[in-house]
Design an enzyme around this catalytic site. Structure first.
Site, PDB file in Angstrom:
ATOM      1  N   TRP A 128       0.685  -1.205  -0.036  1.00  0.00           N
ATOM      2  CA  TRP A 128      -0.036  -0.006  -0.036  1.00  0.00           C
ATOM      3  C   TRP A 128       0.938   1.176  -0.033  1.00  0.00           C
ATOM      4  O   TRP A 128       1.769   1.133   0.563  1.00  0.00           O
ATOM      5  CB  TRP A 128      -0.923  -0.128   1.323  1.00  0.00           C
ATOM      6  CG  TRP A 128      -1.664   1.204   1.421  1.00  0.00           C
ATOM      7  CD1 TRP A 128      -2.379   1.812   0.260  1.00  0.00           C
ATOM      8  CD2 TRP A 128      -1.812   1.905   2.616  1.00  0.00           C
ATOM      9  NE1 TRP A 128      -3.260   2.846   1.028  1.00  0.00           N
ATOM     10  CE2 TRP A 128      -2.776   3.024   2.350  1.00  0.00           C
ATOM     11  CE3 TRP A 128      -1.610   1.786   4.032  1.00  0.00           C
ATOM     12  CZ2 TRP A 128      -3.363   3.782   3.207  1.00  0.00           C
ATOM     13  CZ3 TRP A 128      -1.950   2.449   4.814  1.00  0.00           C
ATOM     14  CH2 TRP A 128      -2.767   3.733   4.594  1.00  0.00           C
ATOM     15  N   ASP A 209      -1.683  -6.307   8.979  1.00  0.00           N
ATOM     16  CA  ASP A 209      -2.291  -4.903   8.475  1.00  0.00           C
ATOM     17  C   ASP A 209      -3.654  -5.494   7.783  1.00  0.00           C
ATOM     18  O   ASP A 209      -3.866  -6.013   6.732  1.00  0.00           O
ATOM     19  CB  ASP A 209      -1.730  -4.309   7.428  1.00  0.00           C
ATOM     20  CG  ASP A 209      -2.417  -3.036   6.929  1.00  0.00           C
ATOM     21  OD1 ASP A 209      -3.542  -2.740   7.719  1.00  0.00           O
ATOM     22  OD2 ASP A 209      -1.736  -2.266   6.121  1.00  0.00           O
ATOM     23  N   LYS A 244     -13.427   0.283   5.467  1.00  0.00           N
ATOM     24  CA  LYS A 244     -14.008  -0.557   4.099  1.00  0.00           C
ATOM     25  C   LYS A 244     -15.250  -1.299   4.537  1.00  0.00           C
ATOM     26  O   LYS A 244     -16.388  -1.183   3.854  1.00  0.00           O
ATOM     27  CB  LYS A 244     -12.877  -1.231   3.321  1.00  0.00           C
ATOM     28  CG  LYS A 244     -11.662  -0.717   3.092  1.00  0.00           C
ATOM     29  CD  LYS A 244     -11.227   0.259   2.338  1.00  0.00           C
ATOM     30  CE  LYS A 244     -10.306   1.187   2.595  1.00  0.00           C
ATOM     31  NZ  LYS A 244      -9.104   1.224   1.728  1.00  0.00           N
TER      32      LYS A 244
HETATM   33  N1  PMP Z   1      -3.779  -0.786   5.321  1.00  0.00           N
HETATM   34  C1  PMP Z   1      -4.090  -0.999   4.078  1.00  0.00           C
HETATM   35  C2  PMP Z   1      -3.565  -2.310   3.159  1.00  0.00           C
HETATM   36  C3  PMP Z   1      -5.159  -0.119   3.352  1.00  0.00           C
HETATM   37  O1  PMP Z   1      -5.276  -0.525   1.910  1.00  0.00           O
HETATM   38  C4  PMP Z   1      -5.568   1.024   3.887  1.00  0.00           C
HETATM   39  C5  PMP Z   1      -6.511   1.802   3.280  1.00  0.00           C
HETATM   40  N2  PMP Z   1      -6.476   2.129   1.992  1.00  0.00           N
HETATM   41  C6  PMP Z   1      -5.221   1.111   5.321  1.00  0.00           C
HETATM   42  C7  PMP Z   1      -4.273   0.227   5.869  1.00  0.00           C
HETATM   43  C8  PMP Z   1      -5.600   2.317   6.030  1.00  0.00           C
HETATM   44  O2  PMP Z   1      -6.819   2.441   6.282  1.00  0.00           O
HETATM   45  P1  PMP Z   1      -7.909   3.504   6.994  1.00  0.00           P
HETATM   46  O3  PMP Z   1      -8.360   4.378   5.961  1.00  0.00           O
HETATM   47  O4  PMP Z   1      -8.573   3.146   7.803  1.00  0.00           O
HETATM   48  O5  PMP Z   1      -6.840   4.338   7.654  1.00  0.00           O
END
Ligand code: PMP
Length: 394
Positions: A128, A209, A244
């Site tokens: 990410w 994660d 999500k």
């Molecule tokens: N980890 C991963 C792999 C993600 O894709 C995301 C969001 N795109 C997050 C963490 C962070 O999520 P949040 O919007 O809840 O901060």
């Protein structure tokens, strides 16, 4: 009063997303930001969330401060939901509400930077796009380990070699158990078990994660990979996002859960996490945590939420297989897209391809080639497949 400010590049993903926002062409297909969309292209508030909000509005009696750890009911419910006592053999488990999954990663990284000797975290490539910035901001040294081969498919032997031979005991490793962002190309169960075992044998500290729980194989199977690690590691960190799966993106709700086999260790870590949170932002906002806590605590609402989540999961699965079918008709083998999980897949597109798609077809894809499959629907999928098939003729 300031030193000279170096120029920094804007996040390329956000840049393309901004271009997409400004495009007024009605046929626009925006596959940039990782937000779930339904078949109408909308990201509506879930019915379970609306009901919980109604309940909160009616029953909330105070806006006084929370504790640094956030909403108590949220912490209790999310812990029991994710790591039920019968399924994990942690000695103790500690949960602190975080400001989204990003906040949970950040808290874990800051703690580990203060209290590990090596101060080194292994971050797989690709990852990410915010993983490295979050880890580096905490002060950790980031080392990379490849998870893909030259064709972009997952490379299990290479990944294992690094874990076994390059990582040092006490290093941290950041892993996504499922719905891998950006590839969607998850480790198989056997691969995951071997990776978990190797991390434990090498005495690495895992940060797991989980940002797409329920959107991959289902609520149970997605989290069982976490159970395996929490039941074996001396100490492990779970960074959990409710953005999500509860569709609560802007409410910023997540959790950092710490557990493992070593008795008393998670308990000893807890006050340090609270102290880091206290100095950074004092406490997380209450609204999102209260919503999730109430949904999980209320049997009827929990059932509605599980059904809503299953609808999202099923839709993503259908888009994957339909898109792969379209591509097979055009002579491209995208079986890995059909077999993948979660919201994303990577397409091997050149910068020229991306500009062409943008200008000629109003199709927006970030420079990494990662597409948000939820941006596709019955109304635009065949047009997208056609535009891709035309790229060879460009
Ligand atoms: N980890 C991963 C792999 C993600 O894709 C995301 C969001 N795109 C997050 C963490 C962070 O999520 P949040 O919007 O809840 O901060």
């Amino acid at each position: 009063p300031l030193k000279s400010l170096p120029a920094i590049l804007p996040d390329p993903l956000l840049q393309v997303a901004q271009l997409a926002r400004l495009d007024r062409r009605p046929e626009k297909i925006d596959l940039t930001i990782g937000v779930y969309r339904d078949q109408h292209g909308q990201t509506p508030v879930l019915e379970s969330v609306k009901s919980a909000e109604k309940h909160l509005l009616e029953t909330e009696r105070t806006k006084s401060y929370l504790s640094t750890d956030g909403v108590e009911q949220f912490c209790e419910e999310i812990t029991g939901f994710l790591l039920p006592r019968g399924e994990v053999t942690c000695s103790d488990i500690v949960t602190i509400q975080a400001v989204g999954g990003t906040g949970a990663l950040s808290l874990a990284a800051e703690f580990l930077c203060r209290f590990t000797k090596n101060r080194t975290v292994w971050v797989p490539v690709p990852a990410w796009s915010n993983h490295v910035p979050v880890m580096e901001r905490s002060g950790l040294t980031v080392r990379r380990l490849g998870r893909s081969d030259s064709l972009g498919r997952r490379d299990f032997p290479a990944f294992m070699r690094v874990i076994r031979h390059q990582a040092r005991p006490g290093d941290i490793i950041l892993l996504q158990p499922g719905c891998h962002n950006p590839t969607g190309d998850d480790w198989t169960d056997e691969e995951w078990s071997a990776i978990a075992d190797a991390c434990i044998a090498s005495r690495l500290i895992p940060i797991l994660d989980v940002a797409y729980h329920g959107l991959g194989r289902g609520l149970h199977d997605d989290i069982s990979r976490v159970h395996r690690v929490f039941s074996q590691a001396e100490i492990a960190f779970l960074s959990y996002s409710c953005s999500k799966n509860f569709s609560l993106y802007r409410e910023r709700v997540g959790a950092l859960i710490v557990g493992g086999l070593k008795r008393g260790l998670a308990m000893a870590i807890h006050p340090h996490l609270s102290a880091i949170a206290r100095a950074a932002y004092s406490m997380p906002p209450s609204h999102g945590g209260s919503i999730v806590g109430h949904i999980l605590a209320n049997e009827a609402l929990r059932r509605i939420w599980i059904d809503e989540l299953a609808d999202m999961q099923n839709r993503l699965g259908k888009i994957r297989s339909t898109f792969a079918c379209h591509q097979a008709l055009a002579g491209r083998d995208l079986r890995h897209v059909a077999d993948g999980h979660g919201m994303f897949t990577l397409l091997p597109l050149s910068e020229q391809n991306l500009i062409h798609l943008r200008k000629k077809h109003a199709i927006y894809i970030p420079s990494s080639g990662r597409i948000n499959l939820a941006g596709l629907n019955a109304g635009n999928l065949s047009r997208f497949a056609y535009a891709l098939s035309q790229l060879n003729n460009q």
